[in-house]
Design an enzyme around this catalytic site. Sequence first.
Site, PDB file in Angstrom:
ATOM      1  N   ASP A  10      -2.776   1.491 -14.260  1.00 10.37           N
ATOM      2  CA  ASP A  10      -1.705   2.463 -14.024  1.00 10.37           C
ATOM      3  C   ASP A  10      -1.045   2.867 -15.333  1.00 10.37           C
ATOM      4  O   ASP A  10      -0.158   3.717 -15.345  1.00 10.37           O
ATOM      5  CB  ASP A  10      -0.645   1.875 -13.080  1.00 10.37           C
ATOM      6  N   ASP A  27      -6.734   2.797  -2.445  1.00 10.99           N
ATOM      7  CA  ASP A  27      -5.756   1.963  -3.160  1.00 10.99           C
ATOM      8  C   ASP A  27      -5.539   0.618  -2.460  1.00 10.99           C
ATOM      9  O   ASP A  27      -5.959   0.426  -1.307  1.00 10.99           O
ATOM     10  CB  ASP A  27      -4.437   2.753  -3.250  1.00 10.99           C
TER      11      ASP A  27
END
Length: 695
Positions: A499, A442
């Site tokens: 997301d 990430d």
Amino acid sequence: MINLPVKTWHLGDPHQSLVLASFDNRLPEAVYWGPALPTGESHKTLSAASLMDVTGGMVDENAAISLCPEASQTFPGQTGLTVRSRDGNPLAPAFRYESEAASEHGLTLVFADKALDLTLVLDLTLTPETSLLKLQTRLESADIVQVDWLAAPVLPVPAHTGEMIEFSGRWCAEFLTRRLPFAPGARLRDNRSGRTDHAHFPGLIVCTPGTSNTQGEAFAFHYGWSGGHRMVAEELADGRRQVQFGHAGGSQAAGRHFVTAPLYATYSAGGFNGAAIRFQRHVRDAIVQDMRTPRPVHYNCWEAVYFDHKLDELKAIATHAAGLGAERFVLDDGWFGLRDDDTSSLGDWIIDGRKYPDGLTPLIDHVKALGLEFGLWFEPEMINEDSNLYRAHPDWVLGPSDQTRGRQQLVLDMAREDVRTHLHDQIAAILRDNDIGYIKWDHNRVLPLVDAAQTEGVYQLIDRLRADFPQVEIESCASGGGRIDFGILERTQRVWLSDSNDALERQRIQHDAALFLPAAVTGSHVGPRRCHTSGRTLDIRIRAWTAAQRHMGFEMDPSELTEEETDVLREVTSWWKSNRDWMMRADILRLDSSDPAVIAEQQLAENGDRFAVFAALIRASDQILPHPVRLTGLDPASLYKVSLANRDQAPRLSRGSPFLKTEDLEVSGQYLMSHGLTLPWRFPDTIWVLEGQRL
Ligand code: DGJ
């Protein structure tokens, strides 16, 4: 014919030709880029034919849009190189031919400015299987110089194209496309975020006003770099147009060697799809390394538990997910340091003994016993001030101490070898001591400054870990799709596209990302019934089928699923598993939908013998009767059998008898592409799934 001292080169295949000419030993220019030229065409004649007139109000010679337009030629637009001497004086090199070398599918052309001791090397290849040009510029200097701008080989685009599609976006809305007219002056994008970023996918498609997904001309570009890019799409005052891509301006330190990332480019006579399938195939077959097949169904626990990790609950979730068909379990953020929320512990890649007193082994053993692979989340480049790492090494932070934080975190200086070694050793220890097959990598904030060395450092760290653990796949995530580009894809096997697990938003994002990305690398998850980022509640069918269009996974707490939702999800997952072998190698063809409320695409098998069509109705249509969905890429003369895979989902308000509602259809490719499929009426936020087979 005018007898010009000209050297020519040609890169070509059955789809496109690029003809380069160097006049008087100057830098080469593309005198032709477009549909494949017939064999026997004289490139020397084409070069002569490309010469443009000179009239009043102009300098006496047209400076070329060469592969690196030069200030020394009085170029009337943005130059391809801005370079200063060690003491800051602008340099205006005039490069002349030095040498060349041919490789199997490409060329290396070397030009030098002897007085300034500068050498410009142009590496140009055309990959035959995917018909994609890969273009890279190198600058070598005897002295230290400062390069403010170095473009990858610059290409002109023709005057008749007229429009461009560029990419912007934001968190939860990646890959937004915008169609703009070319106009006098430069359209400049200079991404200062230090990463690829949601707002700056490094792509551009130049096209004619009439180009659609399925027809018309397109010149498409992608800059394969994760550190922020600059793009210039310029219409010169004289009417010519050029496209430049390179690293973000001023992001490289002074030195003697500079190299751009590869610029990928292709010409398509077959609309946006013609270019899209070349990028998709190239990513899948030439860029991504060591992709494991079959692609496993994911389960990711982020939206189920966030930071609240409880071993028993996670085990129960894994059991439930396995029952739905998951094959890989990814433990997300929250397993390390003292990370109970997003204010602490980044940098401390040590298993949290409070949450996992016996380490990760009990969870991993449980997951493996279910037959799933285990994956783990990291955010290696980041550090919280509330971390042991920061307390020990506050000087490892990139940028000034008073900088604005992003998600309460700072960034590590990845150009430092001690930082990379520390991260490598911590991550390697976790990978060595635990049975881990997958990393979700990430990157949740923009950088405080733009520095190519940061990106190079990240690449080095990933490359070292990949060499040590070649069996571990990596997913590139950056708050969703903040780091998606062919540079990161050279070292990772999947991207977390967004997301947003909202299926309607995902339909749009997936559709636009397919201009560059194949299904096999594009993660798509079935999220919670009520989407956590949009607040919208959607039926399991549209959620499941939307995920089934790409590399499928789940991300909700499975205990929220009703019996009916469980059945649907199991069914769609098993459909995906029985089709993934061909679908993960299929071309994603975007369909030209005459109803703007419908997003439709067709996945066409490599051999053209079968296809699946997904037609999502993302809002109520303006008109009451569904428009026929027209297919593409089929053989007009062949017969195809078409069935509506989810015909049981026709609502009661569909009162008529469209054929596909009850029966399969056998029709020609011509009919499917010209008339299209007549589908039953349905509610908004639903999807029709069709399967086709050549007879
Ligand atoms: C952002 C990612 O995109 C999410 O999927 C999740 O991994 C969180 N970060 C964790 O902090």
